[in-house]
Write a protein that holds these residues in place. Sequence first.
Motif, PDB file in Angstrom:
ATOM      1  N   ALA A 268      81.306 -19.905 -81.348  1.00  0.00           N
ATOM      2  CA  ALA A 268      80.843 -20.461 -82.622  1.00  0.00           C
ATOM      3  C   ALA A 268      79.478 -21.125 -82.462  1.00  0.00           C
ATOM      4  CB  ALA A 268      81.871 -21.463 -83.141  1.00  0.00           C
ATOM      5  N   LEU A 269      79.308 -21.894 -81.399  1.00  0.00           N
ATOM      6  CA  LEU A 269      78.027 -22.546 -81.158  1.00  0.00           C
ATOM      7  C   LEU A 269      76.915 -21.518 -80.968  1.00  0.00           C
ATOM      8  CD1 LEU A 269      79.194 -25.379 -78.720  1.00  0.00           C
ATOM      9  CD2 LEU A 269      78.336 -25.681 -81.060  1.00  0.00           C
ATOM     10  N   ALA A 270      77.192 -20.472 -80.196  1.00  0.00           N
ATOM     11  CA  ALA A 270      76.196 -19.431 -79.957  1.00  0.00           C
ATOM     12  C   ALA A 270      75.842 -18.691 -81.245  1.00  0.00           C
ATOM     13  CB  ALA A 270      76.709 -18.447 -78.903  1.00  0.00           C
ATOM     14  N   GLN A 271      76.791 -18.618 -82.170  1.00  0.00           N
ATOM     15  CA  GLN A 271      76.583 -17.915 -83.434  1.00  0.00           C
ATOM     16  C   GLN A 271      75.996 -18.814 -84.517  1.00  0.00           C
ATOM     17  OE1 GLN A 271      80.623 -16.712 -83.967  1.00  0.00           O
ATOM     18  NE2 GLN A 271      80.474 -14.955 -82.568  1.00  0.00           N
ATOM     19  N   GLY A 272      75.761 -20.086 -84.188  1.00  0.00           N
ATOM     20  CA  GLY A 272      75.199 -21.012 -85.152  1.00  0.00           C
ATOM     21  C   GLY A 272      76.199 -21.550 -86.156  1.00  0.00           C
ATOM     22  N   ARG A 273      77.485 -21.522 -85.806  1.00  0.00           N
ATOM     23  CA  ARG A 273      78.528 -22.037 -86.690  1.00  0.00           C
ATOM     24  C   ARG A 273      78.797 -23.517 -86.390  1.00  0.00           C
ATOM     25  NH1 ARG A 273      77.297 -17.186 -88.065  1.00  0.00           N
ATOM     26  NH2 ARG A 273      78.914 -15.578 -88.211  1.00  0.00           N
ATOM     27  N   ASP A 274      79.356 -24.218 -87.369  1.00  0.00           N
ATOM     28  CA  ASP A 274      79.796 -25.592 -87.149  1.00  0.00           C
ATOM     29  C   ASP A 274      81.051 -25.599 -86.282  1.00  0.00           C
ATOM     30  OD1 ASP A 274      77.841 -26.915 -88.664  1.00  0.00           O
ATOM     31  OD2 ASP A 274      78.953 -26.565 -90.524  1.00  0.00           O
ATOM     32  N   VAL A 275      81.171 -26.607 -85.433  1.00  0.00           N
ATOM     33  CA  VAL A 275      82.377 -26.797 -84.629  1.00  0.00           C
ATOM     34  C   VAL A 275      82.962 -28.171 -84.958  1.00  0.00           C
ATOM     35  CG1 VAL A 275      83.339 -27.020 -82.307  1.00  0.00           C
ATOM     36  CG2 VAL A 275      81.590 -25.294 -82.773  1.00  0.00           C
ATOM     37  N   PHE A 276      84.247 -28.182 -85.285  1.00  0.00           N
ATOM     38  CA  PHE A 276      84.974 -29.404 -85.628  1.00  0.00           C
ATOM     39  C   PHE A 276      86.085 -29.601 -84.603  1.00  0.00           C
ATOM     40  CE2 PHE A 276      83.495 -27.270 -89.439  1.00  0.00           C
ATOM     41  CZ  PHE A 276      82.828 -28.274 -90.136  1.00  0.00           C
ATOM     42  N   ALA A 277      86.456 -30.847 -84.363  1.00  0.00           N
ATOM     43  CA  ALA A 277      87.540 -31.127 -83.413  1.00  0.00           C
ATOM     44  C   ALA A 277      88.335 -32.341 -83.862  1.00  0.00           C
ATOM     45  CB  ALA A 277      86.991 -31.345 -82.004  1.00  0.00           C
ATOM     46  N   VAL A 278      89.642 -32.261 -83.688  1.00  0.00           N
ATOM     47  CA  VAL A 278      90.538 -33.386 -83.968  1.00  0.00           C
ATOM     48  C   VAL A 278      90.594 -34.274 -82.725  1.00  0.00           C
ATOM     49  CG1 VAL A 278      92.917 -34.049 -84.490  1.00  0.00           C
ATOM     50  CG2 VAL A 278      91.910 -32.026 -85.594  1.00  0.00           C
ATOM     51  N   PRO A 279      90.342 -35.560 -82.850  1.00  0.00           N
ATOM     52  CA  PRO A 279      90.385 -36.441 -81.671  1.00  0.00           C
ATOM     53  C   PRO A 279      91.814 -36.678 -81.200  1.00  0.00           C
ATOM     54  CG  PRO A 279      90.062 -37.731 -83.660  1.00  0.00           C
ATOM     55  CD  PRO A 279      89.998 -36.289 -84.083  1.00  0.00           C
ATOM     56  N   HIS A 280      91.959 -36.926 -79.912  1.00  0.00           N
ATOM     57  CA  HIS A 280      93.288 -37.150 -79.339  1.00  0.00           C
ATOM     58  C   HIS A 280      93.285 -38.391 -78.458  1.00  0.00           C
ATOM     59  CE1 HIS A 280      95.369 -33.373 -80.507  1.00  0.00           C
ATOM     60  NE2 HIS A 280      94.111 -32.983 -80.685  1.00  0.00           N
ATOM     61  N   SER A 281      94.479 -38.843 -78.134  1.00  0.00           N
ATOM     62  CA  SER A 281      94.655 -40.037 -77.301  1.00  0.00           C
ATOM     63  C   SER A 281      94.028 -39.840 -75.915  1.00  0.00           C
ATOM     64  CB  SER A 281      96.155 -40.331 -77.154  1.00  0.00           C
ATOM     65  OG  SER A 281      96.398 -41.200 -76.066  1.00  0.00           O
ATOM     66  N   TYR A 282      93.603 -40.945 -75.340  1.00  0.00           N
ATOM     67  CA  TYR A 282      93.090 -40.957 -73.968  1.00  0.00           C
ATOM     68  C   TYR A 282      94.092 -40.341 -73.003  1.00  0.00           C
ATOM     69  CZ  TYR A 282      91.923 -42.988 -69.411  1.00  0.00           C
ATOM     70  OH  TYR A 282      91.646 -43.174 -68.085  1.00  0.00           O
ATOM     71  N   HIS A 283      95.389 -40.496 -73.292  1.00  0.00           N
ATOM     72  CA  HIS A 283      96.434 -40.026 -72.390  1.00  0.00           C
ATOM     73  C   HIS A 283      96.835 -38.570 -72.649  1.00  0.00           C
ATOM     74  CE1 HIS A 283      97.053 -44.092 -70.886  1.00  0.00           C
ATOM     75  NE2 HIS A 283      97.054 -44.517 -72.142  1.00  0.00           N
ATOM     76  N   SER A 284      96.277 -37.957 -73.679  1.00  0.00           N
ATOM     77  CA  SER A 284      96.686 -36.599 -74.054  1.00  0.00           C
ATOM     78  C   SER A 284      95.952 -35.555 -73.234  1.00  0.00           C
ATOM     79  CB  SER A 284      96.412 -36.368 -75.545  1.00  0.00           C
ATOM     80  OG  SER A 284      96.614 -35.017 -75.879  1.00  0.00           O
TER      81      SER A 284
END
Length: 374
Positions: A246-262
């Motif tokens: 996605a980054l190479a194609q110029g798309r947006d990348v989204f991510a859900v944050p997770h716990s430090y322990h995950s």
Amino acid sequence: MRDNPQHRYWLGLHLLPNFGIVKLSRLLAHFDSPEALWRETDAAMLGLPLPPKLLSSYCAARKTIDLQRELDKVAAAGASLVTQDDAAYPALLRELDDRPLLLYARGQFAADDDKRLGVVGTRKASKRGWDAANELAQELARHGITIVSGLAHGIDAAAHRGALAAGGRTIAVMGAGIDIIYPRENKDIAEEILEQGAIISELPVGSPPLRSNFTQRNRIISGLAHGVLVAEAPERSGALNTANHALAQGRDVFAVPHSYHSISGRGCNRLIQDGAKLVMDVRDILDSLNVTHLAAQSQRQAERIQPANETESAILAQLDSDPRHVDEVVRATQLPAATVSGTLALLELKGLVESAGAMQYCRPRNLNLQRQKR
């Protein structure tokens, strides 16, 4: 399958061993159509101003392909072909240097999907990760966004199911031939997808689900989409491969944050650290995709889910996304315990509340979002 005379020749070119889009583009540049290229004599081909090894390899390879037999395989799989010459070939995918020459498709494959988002993640999803993917996919689908994923266990399945539950569109990009549903346990999801979207593959009919195929198909998931959401992924994950595409194609990348322990979410945290857009709720994605309107279906659903009387309104006013015990609701509303319990059961049937177990209830997260936006 649609009757397009050029499809058989596109299919033949697609099936040539060791001929990708780059080599075939060089050959096609000298002809008006795939048919003209396919029908050209060996002698004329060998006279083209191209490397002799390329030309001789092409002449030898095409002799090994029976076009009618290959077309019959596609028809037997219940699939259609979508080639670069077809209006149905997605414009976003057409932009890629390594785009598929053609796609095999089943179901309702619509090139005019206004917005598409890839949702990917680990096959070994935690409940928190599965819920996040499912809820976000539902909310996105209600806003008219088509969910693209890979039909795998875990996050992929959660995303497809979320879109289906919302009555939205979803596309599954396979890492096997269009006639092979993998994994088999997701056959029921695949059947539902065919009613509300499409299953597609660039791989020939009968291709097995090899590991290398999944790495290749990831570029299609991201290439079809305006952005990619990683809902849960460890630091070594195919989902991160999709994010890199996605980054190479110029798309947006989204991510859900997770716990430090995950451990299963550390890949998401790493993406955020590297610049991916952190997702707290669906609005973080909608704002980036410039989607500001609710789909008509969402509006109709909102009309259906209003409380029917003052008792329902009073009980709903005591609930939010955090579970609350029935006894607390009784004390807060001063209503009889039997009335509160019975009304909560009715509200659950309406989809206005969810049971959190142990006599605890909460508001569904997507409804909380709708209340905030009103």
